[in-house]
Design an enzyme around this catalytic site. Structure first.
Site, PDB file in Angstrom:
ATOM      1  N   LEU A 341       4.014  10.430 -67.425  1.00 28.73           N
ATOM      2  CA  LEU A 341       3.675   9.343 -66.511  1.00 28.73           C
ATOM      3  C   LEU A 341       2.341   9.554 -65.816  1.00 28.73           C
ATOM      4  CD1 LEU A 341       7.157   8.855 -64.815  1.00 28.73           C
ATOM      5  CD2 LEU A 341       6.180   7.552 -66.695  1.00 28.73           C
ATOM      6  N   GLY A 342       1.959  10.775 -65.587  1.00 34.00           N
ATOM      7  CA  GLY A 342       0.720  11.040 -64.863  1.00 34.00           C
ATOM      8  C   GLY A 342       0.439  12.522 -64.790  1.00 34.00           C
ATOM      9  N   GLY A 344      -2.025  15.575 -62.352  1.00 31.05           N
ATOM     10  CA  GLY A 344      -2.901  15.852 -61.219  1.00 31.05           C
ATOM     11  C   GLY A 344      -3.053  17.339 -61.015  1.00 31.05           C
ATOM     12  N   GLY A 345      -3.604  17.717 -59.868  1.00 31.75           N
ATOM     13  CA  GLY A 345      -3.834  19.124 -59.586  1.00 31.75           C
ATOM     14  C   GLY A 345      -2.556  19.921 -59.443  1.00 31.75           C
ATOM     15  N   GLY A 347       0.159  19.471 -61.333  1.00 29.62           N
ATOM     16  CA  GLY A 347       0.835  19.593 -62.610  1.00 29.62           C
ATOM     17  C   GLY A 347       0.962  18.233 -63.261  1.00 29.62           C
ATOM     18  N   LYS A 363       8.587  16.073 -61.858  1.00 31.84           N
ATOM     19  CA  LYS A 363       7.272  16.644 -61.564  1.00 31.84           C
ATOM     20  C   LYS A 363       7.299  18.110 -61.976  1.00 31.84           C
ATOM     21  CE  LYS A 363       5.205  15.850 -57.561  1.00 31.84           C
ATOM     22  NZ  LYS A 363       4.854  15.973 -56.126  1.00 31.84           N
ATOM     23  N   ASP A 459      -0.728  13.787 -45.419  1.00 28.97           N
ATOM     24  CA  ASP A 459      -1.422  13.341 -46.632  1.00 28.97           C
ATOM     25  C   ASP A 459      -1.005  11.919 -47.006  1.00 28.97           C
ATOM     26  OD1 ASP A 459      -3.351  13.793 -48.563  1.00 28.97           O
ATOM     27  OD2 ASP A 459      -1.933  14.540 -50.035  1.00 28.97           O
TER      28      ASP A 459
END
Length: 662
Positions: A341-342, A344-345, A347, A363, A459
């Site tokens: 699905l995606g 990033g930093g 994982g 994730k 965040d």
């Protein structure tokens, strides 16, 4: 001639050591209980070591404090629940208690939780185990799930509501058998080891209503004799019994108590010491071997598992709601990590499916940062809370360096894909965008003051707002979150945290004020500005210079009463946009004390727009200096002062979290 006491070779010495260690407690206990009499609450007599909160401080022990409520019932308070005391047997050091909801004959369910590792000075009286009270959104057909309802489903005022199903579940239930539609409401003590085979009425009448028993231990068994006299007597008896056992039984010598003038030869004492040393060595040697083995095991484990801190954390967190999966189960539910699905930093994120058919987002974390602190933050924070506007953590996996988090699947991805993406863009109405902003505000308000602990996210940005099938927003990604006491208005941070463009100024400029929940309010204001503009706040490719920084441009337009082109919208939608602009302008005030709380933000969402006032212009130094640093690299050959360099260094020292898409 005194009559000889029964002999106690080794146990006498152990008793003497225990009494010596307890000497300070005995002396304090004597002073503390000197002027106190027993008291009564209901039908329970309360005396040492117990005390009531209303008694003088010198009465009883603080850790054995009880309450007497307005109904004249004695209440035992443990960290996770309150129970009515039915009786106290001082001669057996035993106390019997019952859940308050079981003391009344209505539809109430047991709610007082008891945890074996968190009972304070009490210990369990066998047989005693725990069972879960679980609330499910659908009916479960399984012999493991025993109906917990005390009243018919259609009865008014029933507990739980008619649209939910409540069951009893044994504490030894495998995670595989824990249905995804259920959540744990309470952990209830029950006086059997296994509840399987019991009916609902049997559990209430035979296992719960009789109550449960706990025991306590204190420094000595009786308060009748003087503690000092008891100490001296036990010490004398222990030492005498120890020597007497060697001389009288091993060497057939005369009894010391009968012949006070008897002296054993020197060789006898040497032999006694040799035998004692050999006995102690024989007792200690297995312990030394076990200790060496444990050290070797720990040493090897630390080399095989770099995130040992996580395991230690999980050992302390026995009450987590999420299920712990094995890595093999994670692979199976993700179908070998095929549907990505995606990335990033942190994982990568993969789509998965549980055996029940429920879709999840997995994730899969990369190399852990900060000794697994991001993983711990996420599990410790989101693993205990439940809110419609906060992402739900359904499970996790830790096997060595392999770490994964399992969430509810969000079909509509993250908010940034809605407001930033040009291709395949979903064009939502202003009413839906307004509802999304309101949902995020509710989620933040819950984190700030709806939990036992104050949770600061640090965040908040569109990438971390997930949307379900109905575009209901969920606050997600708690890798930078911190938990603080609800009494802490100002918190302590050693380093700025967040993402450039959303990070509150006080996290960088310490002279603006202390760090508090107002940092999340600022980030929410910047996110709200991006929802209004449906673009990033800073856009260097904008046609006009004034439009490069959207918050400043939109504020000026509304402040001066100028029209803003919103396309084909209704009057109601124009009012919604204006209200969001006013709220966002308040939230992004430079000084923290100029921003509202999230509770006040929710009030502003519900207030008539004519009653809301535009705040002072929020975009002032040093904030303008902070935004200017984003173009520092392209203007480095131009003159600039040292404060700009310092700002750039500070901002880039923050922990920026990469895009989260699932």
């Amino acid at each position: 001639m005194p009559k000889p006491k029964p002999q106690l070779p080794i146990h006498g010495l152990v008793a003497a050591i225990v009494v010596l260690l307890q000497l300070p407690e005995l002396c304090v206990a004597k002073t503390r209980n000197k002027y106190c009499n027993s008291t009564v609450c209901g039908n329970v007599t309360i005396s040492y070591p117990f005390r009531l909160a209303t008694q003088p401080p010198n009465c009883g022990e603080p850790r054995f404090e009880l309450d007497c409520d307005s109904n004249n019932r004695t209440v035992l308070s443990l960290n996770h629940g309150r129970f009515y005391v039915q009786n106290i047997w001082y001669e057996y050091s035993t106390i019997r208690a019952i859940d308050p909801n079981l003391a009344v004959d209505d539809c109430s369910l047991p709610r007082g939780s008891l945890l074996f590792w968190d009972k304070g000075p009490y210990s369990s009286v066998f047989p005693l185990s725990l069972m879960y009270v679980v609330n499910c959104t659908k009916a479960i057909k399984s012999s493991l799930y025993i109906d917990a309802s005390r009243c018919p489903v259609n009865s008014s005022g029933s507990d739980p509501p008619p649209d939910s199903y409540v069951y009893f579940l044994g504490e030894r239930t495998s995670p595989r058998d824990f249905d995804e539609s259920c959540r744990i409401e309470a952990t209830v003590p029950v006086i059997v080891q296994d509840i399987s085979g019991f009916s609902t009425s049997d559990i209430y009448e035979k296992l719960l209503k009789p109550g449960f028993e706990l025991s306590w231990t204190f420094g000595f068994k009786s308060q009748q004799a003087s503690p000092i006299d008891a100490l001296l007597g036990d010490l004398e008896y222990a030492l005498q019994s120890y020597i007497d056992s060697f001389i009288h039984y091993l060497f057939k010598g005369p009894h010391i108590a009968a012949h006070a003038s008897y002296y054993a030869p020197k060789s006898t004492y040497i032999l006694c010491l040799q035998i004692t040393g050999g006995f102690i060595l024989a007792r200690i040697l297995p312990g030394i071997i076990c200790l060496i083995g444990l050290v070797i095991y720990k040493w090897r484990r630390r080399h095989l598992c770099a995130d040992d801190t996580i395991e230690e954390f999980l050992e302390r967190q026995k009450d987590l709601m999420p299920i712990r999966y094995s890595y093999r189960e994670i692979e199976k539910m993700s179908n070998g990590f095929k549907d990505k699905l995606g990335e990033g930093g942190y994982g990568s994120v993969f789509k998965g499916k549980l055996r029940s058919g429920y879709f999840v987002a997995i994730k899969l974390l990369g190399k852990a940062k900060g000794n697994g602190q991001d993983f711990i933050n996420e599990v410790a924070t989101i693993g205990r809370i439940h809110h419609v506007n906060v992402a739900k953590l359904t499970g996790f996996c830790v096997e060595g360096s392999k770490q994964a988090l399992v969430y509810d699947f969000m079909p509509n991805g993250s908010l940034d894909r809605i407001i930033f993406t040009k291709e395949n863009k979903v064009d939502l109405s202003w009413k839906k965008m307004f509802d999304i902003a309101l949902g995020v505000a509710r989620g933040l308000d819950y984190l700030h003051q709806g939990c036992d602990m104050q949770i600061l996210h640090f965040d908040i940005k569109p990438h971390n707002i997930l949307l379900d099938e109905n575009f209901t927003p969920k606050v997600a990604d708690f890798g930078l979150a911190k938990r603080f006491s609800v009494d802490d208005s100002i918190v302590s941070l050693t380093v700025a945290r967040g993402t450039i463009g959303y990070i509150a100024p006080e996290l960088v400029y310490k002279n603006l004020g202390g760090v508090s929940y107002k940092a999340d309010v600022y980030s929410f204001g910047m996110l709200l500005m991006e929802i209004i503009g449906r673009r990033k706040n800073m856009n260097t490719s904008a046609e006009h210079e004034s439009q490069k920084y959207f918050p400043s441009w939109i504020y000026d337009r509304y402040y001066h009463g100028e029209d803003v082109d919103l396309g084909d919208v209704t009057d109601d939608e124009k009012i919604m946009v204006k209200k969001m602009v006013i709220i966002a302008s308040w939230c992004v005030q430079v000084k923290p004390n100029g921003r509202p709380s999230m509770s006040k933000v929710l009030e502003m969402f519900e207030t008539d727009v004519e009653l809301l006032q535009m705040p002072p212009k929020p975009f002032q130094l040093p904030f303008e200096v902070a935004t200017a640093t984003q173009s520092y690299a392209s203007t480095k050959d131009q003159p600039h002062d040292s404060s700009t360099d310092e700002t750039s260094d500070l901002l880039h020292s923050s922990n920026e979290i990469s895009v989260s898409i699932f």
